[in-house]
Design an enzyme around this catalytic site. Structure first.
Site, PDB file in Angstrom:
ATOM      1  CD  GLU A 109       1.529   0.658  -1.660  1.00 20.65           C
ATOM      2  OE1 GLU A 109       2.106  -0.136  -0.591  1.00 20.65           O
ATOM      3  OE2 GLU A 109       1.440   0.572  -2.738  1.00 20.65           O
ATOM      4  CD  GLU A 129      -3.198  -2.435  -2.830  1.00 27.51           C
ATOM      5  OE1 GLU A 129      -2.224  -1.609  -3.529  1.00 27.51           O
ATOM      6  OE2 GLU A 129      -3.991  -2.072  -2.217  1.00 27.51           O
TER       7      GLU A 129
END
Length: 249
Positions: A109, A129
């Site tokens: 990210e 995740e």
């Protein structure tokens, strides 16, 4: 300090130095944002390079020990991550991520906040995740589809697959792949070529392009917060965190 910032000949370098895997603790994210906000107003800075220290990782992601255990904490964390990473994404100067080694979760990210991503051929990238019962909350679901398309973004986010630099290039997730050992050199050459142009020109080009591709990003970030925040409180996520920490104790 776990983030070093230097400026030379118009090229700023932000280096995450949190060995061994350059985990993005809350403190590291805050430092990155503070440096970004300072550089945003520095007219002598014409391009910003973001990289990880050492040989093992650009960043292997968040420090799981800091994950919240309740819904309110999940919302608060999403807000913090968006604010800190937005400081990098909204820099007026062009930005380059020098990606190597482990580039996972929050680390990926971080790379997504940059305008250009150059990866070492031995890098591998992915979002773990979903395996923890969570949603990336640092802008991953908001920014990734613009680069790779909605279907491929869901494939990467849902499968937790780690892909090679070559695959990432084919997907459009990275823009250049450097032969082993040449990443720093290639990024330095690219940064110098950008810095050679007038700062007003490069900022104007970035602003124009960003306007064309980021309309509606606020709504997408809000959706990521809305859907991702509550998951930190789920038993699935808490069990995964406990299991992860137990394996490494």
């Amino acid at each position: 300090m776990t983030v070093h910032c230097g400026l030379d000949n118009g090229v700023a370098e932000l280096v995450v130095d949190n060995p061994p895997l350059n985990l993005l603790t809350l403190a590291v994210r805050a430092e990155l944002a503070a440096h970004a906000r300072r550089l945003a107003g520095d007219e002598s800075c014409r391009v910003v390079v973001v990289r990880g220290a050492g040989d093992r990782a650009f960043s292997a992601g968040s420090d799981i020990r800091e994950f919240p255990s309740d819904e309110a904490g999940g919302f608060e964390r999403a807000d913090l991550e968006h604010g800190w990473f937005d400081a990098l994404a909204e820099l007026p100067q062009p930005t380059i991520a020098a990606v190597h080694g482990h580039t996972l979760g929050g680390g990926l990210e971080l790379a997504l906040t940059c305008d250009i991503r150059v990866a070492d051929e031995q890098a591998h990238l992915g979002f773990p995740e979903a395996g923890l019962g969570l949603v990336p909350c640092g802008g991953g679901t908001a920014r990734l589809p613009h680069l790779v398309g909605a279907a491929r973004a869901q494939l990467l986010l849902l499968s937790t697959e780690r892909i090679t630099a070559g695959q990432a290039l084919a997907y459009g997730l990275v823009d250049k792949v450097a032969p082993a050992g040449r990443l720093r050199e290639m990024v330095a050459e690219l940064a110098a070529s950008i810095a050679a142009a007038p700062g007003a020109t490069t900022r104007a080009i970035k602003a124009a392009v960003r306007t064309s591709v980021t309309e509606g990003v606020d709504a997408r970030l809000a959706a990521e917060r809305r859907f991702g925040g509550p998951l930190f409180a789920t038993e699935r996520a808490q069990q995964a965190v406990r299991g992860f920490l137990k394996e490494r104790s």
